[in-house]
Design an enzyme around this catalytic site. Structure first.
Site, short mmCIF file in Angstrom:
data_model
loop_
_atom_site.label_atom_id
_atom_site.label_comp_id
_atom_site.label_asym_id
_atom_site.label_seq_id
_atom_site.Cartn_x
_atom_site.Cartn_y
_atom_site.Cartn_z
N HIS A 143 26.27 13.45 11.65
CA HIS A 143 25.68 13.51 12.68
C HIS A 143 26.39 13.00 13.95
CE1 HIS A 143 21.48 13.55 10.72
NE2 HIS A 143 22.13 14.65 10.46
N CYS A 159 33.45 15.11 26.74
CA CYS A 159 33.03 16.06 28.25
C CYS A 159 31.88 17.14 27.92
CB CYS A 159 34.12 16.53 28.80
SG CYS A 159 33.90 17.34 30.35
N GLY A 207 19.32 4.72 1.60
CA GLY A 207 18.86 4.10 2.94
C GLY A 207 18.35 5.13 4.02
N ASP A 226 27.67 4.88 13.03
CA ASP A 226 27.89 3.56 13.67
C ASP A 226 29.37 3.33 13.17
OD1 ASP A 226 25.58 2.12 11.20
OD2 ASP A 226 27.77 3.06 10.85
C1 BV8 Z 1 19.47 21.33 13.17
C2 BV8 Z 1 22.46 11.24 15.69
C3 BV8 Z 1 19.43 23.65 13.80
C4 BV8 Z 1 22.13 10.71 17.21
C5 BV8 Z 1 20.65 12.16 14.46
C6 BV8 Z 1 12.49 21.77 15.93
C7 BV8 Z 1 13.25 21.97 16.95
C8 BV8 Z 1 14.77 21.81 16.72
C9 BV8 Z 1 15.17 21.45 15.43
C10 BV8 Z 1 14.12 21.09 14.53
C11 BV8 Z 1 12.56 21.11 14.68
N1 BV8 Z 1 11.95 20.85 13.52
C12 BV8 Z 1 12.70 20.54 12.78
C13 BV8 Z 1 14.02 20.53 13.26
C14 BV8 Z 1 15.22 20.36 12.52
C15 BV8 Z 1 15.79 18.61 13.07
C16 BV8 Z 1 14.78 17.96 12.15
O1 BV8 Z 1 15.19 17.68 11.07
N2 BV8 Z 1 13.71 17.18 12.89
C17 BV8 Z 1 13.14 16.25 11.83
C18 BV8 Z 1 12.73 14.88 12.28
C19 BV8 Z 1 11.64 17.17 11.61
N3 BV8 Z 1 17.11 18.77 12.78
C20 BV8 Z 1 17.96 18.98 13.77
O2 BV8 Z 1 17.54 19.19 14.73
C21 BV8 Z 1 19.21 19.03 13.27
N4 BV8 Z 1 19.99 20.26 13.68
O3 BV8 Z 1 18.38 21.51 12.51
O4 BV8 Z 1 20.25 22.62 13.92
C22 BV8 Z 1 20.43 24.57 14.71
C23 BV8 Z 1 20.98 25.32 14.27
C24 BV8 Z 1 21.65 26.51 14.82
C25 BV8 Z 1 21.64 26.30 16.43
C26 BV8 Z 1 20.73 25.31 16.95
C27 BV8 Z 1 20.09 24.53 16.04
C28 BV8 Z 1 20.31 17.98 13.70
C29 BV8 Z 1 19.72 16.56 13.27
C30 BV8 Z 1 20.49 15.44 13.80
C31 BV8 Z 1 19.92 14.40 14.74
N5 BV8 Z 1 20.84 13.37 15.16
N6 BV8 Z 1 21.36 11.04 14.75
C32 BV8 Z 1 21.99 9.36 17.22
O5 BV8 Z 1 22.23 8.60 16.27
O6 BV8 Z 1 21.91 8.98 18.23
S1 BV8 Z 1 19.17 11.73 13.38
C33 BV8 Z 1 19.01 10.41 13.11
O7 BV8 Z 1 18.05 10.24 12.13
C34 BV8 Z 1 19.95 9.51 12.75
O8 BV8 Z 1 21.31 9.93 12.21
C35 BV8 Z 1 19.52 8.73 11.40
O9 BV8 Z 1 20.38 8.54 10.33
C36 BV8 Z 1 18.86 10.14 10.86
C37 BV8 Z 1 17.80 10.25 9.80
O10 BV8 Z 1 17.02 9.00 9.74
P1 BV8 Z 1 17.39 8.12 8.69
O11 BV8 Z 1 19.00 7.74 8.58
O12 BV8 Z 1 16.89 8.28 7.30
O13 BV8 Z 1 16.98 6.65 9.20
P2 BV8 Z 1 15.34 6.23 9.26
O14 BV8 Z 1 15.44 5.10 10.25
O15 BV8 Z 1 14.58 7.64 9.47
O16 BV8 Z 1 15.09 5.77 7.72
C38 BV8 Z 1 15.68 4.64 7.48
C39 BV8 Z 1 15.45 4.41 6.03
O17 BV8 Z 1 16.09 3.30 5.39
C40 BV8 Z 1 14.01 4.39 5.59
O18 BV8 Z 1 13.63 5.17 4.44
C41 BV8 Z 1 13.83 2.86 5.14
O19 BV8 Z 1 12.64 2.59 4.13
C42 BV8 Z 1 15.21 2.65 4.35
N7 BV8 Z 1 15.55 1.17 4.73
C43 BV8 Z 1 15.29 0.26 5.44
N8 BV8 Z 1 16.01 -0.87 5.15
C44 BV8 Z 1 16.77 -0.72 3.96
C45 BV8 Z 1 16.41 0.78 3.54
N9 BV8 Z 1 16.62 1.33 2.35
C46 BV8 Z 1 17.40 0.29 1.66
N10 BV8 Z 1 17.68 -0.97 1.79
C47 BV8 Z 1 17.38 -1.44 2.92
N11 BV8 Z 1 17.69 -2.79 3.37
#
Ligand code: BV8
Length: 256
Positions: free
Chosen positions: A118, A126, A191, A103
């Site tokens: 990310h 492109c 967060g 953001d």
């Molecule tokens: C990779 C950009 C390898 C886009 C995002 C199967 C197939 C392929 C890959 C995988 C697979 N299984 C696992 C993987 C790996 C995968 C992964 O980790 N999956 C998980 C879900 C199981 N990862 C990937 O694919 C990564 N790449 O592994 O590549 C590779 C290597 C070589 C060749 C090819 C591939 C890429 C991951 C990036 C994904 N893109 N975002 C967009 O934003 O549109 S991820 C997305 O989730 C955001 O970036 C976000 O930030 C991120 C993580 O989430 P959080 O930020 O933690 O947010 P969330 O909502 O989950 O949690 C919020 C937290 O805040 C909570 O804990 C809540 O309690 C807390 N909170 C709320 N309010 C407050 C607070 N805390 C404090 N105060 C508050 N007020």
């Protein structure tokens, strides 16, 4: 444990801090998180939409999701948690911020040392050539059901300049992040649900290098067990207090 007690206990004389940040820091700025109750969008989950497969199948659906997020972001402002990290940097205590958020709110808060690991939602790139451009203009954001095409190679679709699930992180960014994590002595995990890899592995990497870990979240996460301390509550309330107490302690120890 109270924030003051944590500041006393971390006993890091010359803090070299890395902040690992997730969507929770921007919640107070009005940005929806990925997995919270507001994390759904039109009955789709981010996991379904933030993928190259989703974009290949229905680029309009994915662009509509990004436009919906951008309409919220154009009204969003950094909150006290973002400004607390800027204060940490200005005090010379921060090696940098590794943010999973796309953001751009850390930059708007005045932070300089930021890795947007990310990517960044305000830019589009492109799908064929190297062209990159801003797209966060009202006329684009409010034009529903329209796609963006490259003005440079004039044929290919533009896509958001972010890392989707299944896509690799930018190696140069990962290299800098791991360098910071090898040299820091304190990590603030702020967060984030700690479920997205490889960023979710960064805190334990730093811990293996001797860093202390403090988590700021409203609830426990898979990272909680490896944290030295967890500050439960809203980071926009707790992080400014922590930064203030830490700076006060350091200034006191410097003045002898
Ligand atoms: C990779 C950009 C390898 C886009 C995002 C199967 C197939 C392929 C890959 C995988 C697979 N299984 C696992 C993987 C790996 C995968 C992964 O980790 N999956 C998980 C879900 C199981 N990862 C990937 O694919 C990564 N790449 O592994 O590549 C590779 C290597 C070589 C060749 C090819 C591939 C890429 C991951 C990036 C994904 N893109 N975002 C967009 O934003 O549109 S991820 C997305 O989730 C955001 O970036 C976000 O930030 C991120 C993580 O989430 P959080 O930020 O933690 O947010 P969330 O909502 O989950 O949690 C919020 C937290 O805040 C909570 O804990 C809540 O309690 C807390 N909170 C709320 N309010 C407050 C607070 N805390 C404090 N105060 C508050 N007020």
């Amino acid at each position: 444990m109270k924030i003051l007690e944590i500041v006393e206990k971390i006993a890091v004389e010359e803090p070299r801090i890395v902040s690992i940040v997730g969507a929770g820091i921007s919640k107070a700025s009005g940005m929806p998180t990925f997995r919270g109750e507001d994390g759904m969008w039109n009955n789709y989950s981010a996991m379904e939409l933030a993928t190259p497969q989703a974009f290949a199948k229905d680029p309009q659906l994915v662009w509509n999701w990004y436009k919906a997020r951008m309409r919220i972001l154009l009204k969003a402002k950094p909150n006290d948690a973002h400004f607390a990290l800027t204060k940490l940097e200005k005090a010379g205590l921060s090696l940098g911020i590794i943010t999973q958020n796309v953001d751009g709110l850390h930059e708007l808060a005045g932070s300089k040392k930021i890795i947007e690991i990310h990517g960044r939602i305000r830019y589009a790139r492109c799908t064929s050539c190297k062209h990159v451009q801003r797209w966060d203009k009202d006329e684009i954001v409010n034009e529903r059901d329209s796609l963006l095409y490259c003005p440079n190679c004039e044929k290919s679709l533009l896509r958001p300049d972010v890392v989707w699930f299944g896509e690799p992180l930018d190696p140069s960014k990962s290299e800098i992040a791991l360098d910071w994590l090898s040299h820091c002595n304190l990590v603030l995990v702020i967060g984030t649900s700690g479920v997205v890899y490889p960023v979710a592995s960064f805190p334990s990497f730093a811990k293996e290098n001797g860093a202390k870990i403090i988590e700021f979240n409203i609830e426990s996460t898979p990272l909680t067990p490896i944290c030295d301390f967890s500050v439960f509550g809203k980071c926009e309330e707790n992080l400014p207090l922590f930064v203030e107490e830490l700076i006060r302690k350091i200034e006191k120890s410097k003045s002898g």
